[in-house]
Design a protein around this motif. Structure first.
Motif: not given
Length: 355
Positions: A184-197, A220-223
């Motif tokens: 799920t985290v990987n998919a979110f980074e792929l779809a919304m890289p600016d918000i992710f970072s 960063d995946l914090v929790a």
């Protein structure tokens, strides 16, 4: 975030041109076929099919027949397949490990999990992902003198062996097994890289038997936290409140008329309280508010469910489309249906970033 279980690391260094990813859910299996095209990817086909019905244990034979049927539905030429492991079947933890090669990290976790994870996880398979910028400048990964902060994924060895046996029996080749919350985290980074970072956000995936929340702060995946409330409990509650069958309740849960909204409130309130507690913990530890909650899973197709969670969490909530950055090579009917089913494909899409 490349985190997979019981597979040689050098397999993941090769970029496959054809990718099949299968998300084994409790009620439905979601699978995709993706083809690389230059630096991007094309979604060739997807399948959402009923999961096998079973009383207590899903046998290797039943799972193999199911995987074979899913593969035939996708009609992909590649035999390599990635599978997900549900939140209830794996552990994902933060840990501090010596600065040693990744293969050695896996070995010390296998032999001494209690020392590093505060839990005896014998007979488990592990993998690790070093968090970015956690190694001190100038430190050598071979010295072992200092420690890295890593994310550890683990699952029971018998489960991994059963999955691999079923994949082989289905005529496929097991490429990797990935914890679904990592996907799920990987998919979110792929779809919304600016918000992710750049942002502090939460990802809430509503599964069949359980839901999980991932708290992200600037990439960063914090929790993470798993909550034993999922779509099944929401459907059961709706069926009881309206005195209708489970099948009828499932049919109206997503596309429900306004007059039945109140019958879902008890289950959604309980889920919202659990997710809110995780957000409170994150905000206290990070001293930063969560700006948005992105909801995925089958229940995310209901605008009412998403907006009710928004009221409970007191944070803007929305569903999101994990396929938004992909080119589409889908059959016409699947193109028409994609916007509606996209939240269900999140875990499968996230597996494509690790092969």
């Amino acid at each position: 975030m490349k985190l997979s279980l019981d597979l040689p690391f050098n397999q993941r260094s090769r970029k496959r041109d054809e990718i099949v990813a299968i998300d084994l859910g409790g009620r439905t299996t979601k699978a995709i076929h993706v083809r690389r095209k230059g630096a991007g990817m094309t979604l060739v086909k997807y399948a959402i099919v009923d999961a096998p019905l079973y009383e207590k244990t899903l046998t290797v034979d039943v799972l193999a027949a199911h995987l074979k049927a899913v593969s035939q539905t996708l009609d992909a030429k590649t035999k390599y397949a990635s599978l997900s492991v549900g939140a209830s079947d794996c552990v994902v933890r933060h840990a501090e490990l010596p600065q040693i090669p990744m293969e050695d990290m896996r070995l010390i976790l296998k032999n001494n999990s209690k020392n590093y994870l505060q839990q005896d996880l014998s007979n488990h398979v592990f993998d690790c992902w070093q968090l970015p910028s956690t190694r001190l400048p100038g430190a050598s990964p071979q010295t072992g003198g200092q420690k890295n902060k890593v994310i550890v994924g683990g699952a029971r060895t018998p489960l991994i062996n059963d999955l691999r046996s079923a994949v082989k029996q289905a005529g496929l080749i097991a490429d990797q097994v990935v914890p679904n919350l990592i996907s799920t985290v990987n998919a979110f980074e792929l779809a919304m890289p600016d918000i992710f970072s750049k942002s502090a956000v939460a990802l809430a995936d509503i599964g069949f038997k359980s839901s999980y929340i991932c708290l992200l702060n600037q990439g960063d995946l914090v929790a993470t936290r798993v909550v034993s409330i999922g779509g099944d409990r929401l459907t059961q509650g709706l069926a009881e409140a309206m005195s209708i069958s489970y099948a009828e309740a499932e049919g109206i849960k997503v596309g429900m008329p306004a007059e039945v909204h109140s019958n879902l409130e008890a289950g959604l309130s309980a889920l919202g309280r659990e997710l809110r507690a995780s957000i409170d913990f994150f905000e206290h530890q990070q001293d930063r508010p969560v700006s948005h909650v992105y909801v995925s899973g089958g229940s995310a197709r209901s605008e009412h469910i998403v907006k009710t969670l928004e009221a409970e969490l007191m944070v803007p909530c929305s569903s999101w489309n994990p396929t938004s950055t992909l080119e589409l090579g889908l059959p016409p009917q699947q193109v028409a249906d994609l916007e509606h089913v996209a939240p269900q494909l999140t875990v499968a899409l996230g597996m494509t970033t690790t092969v």
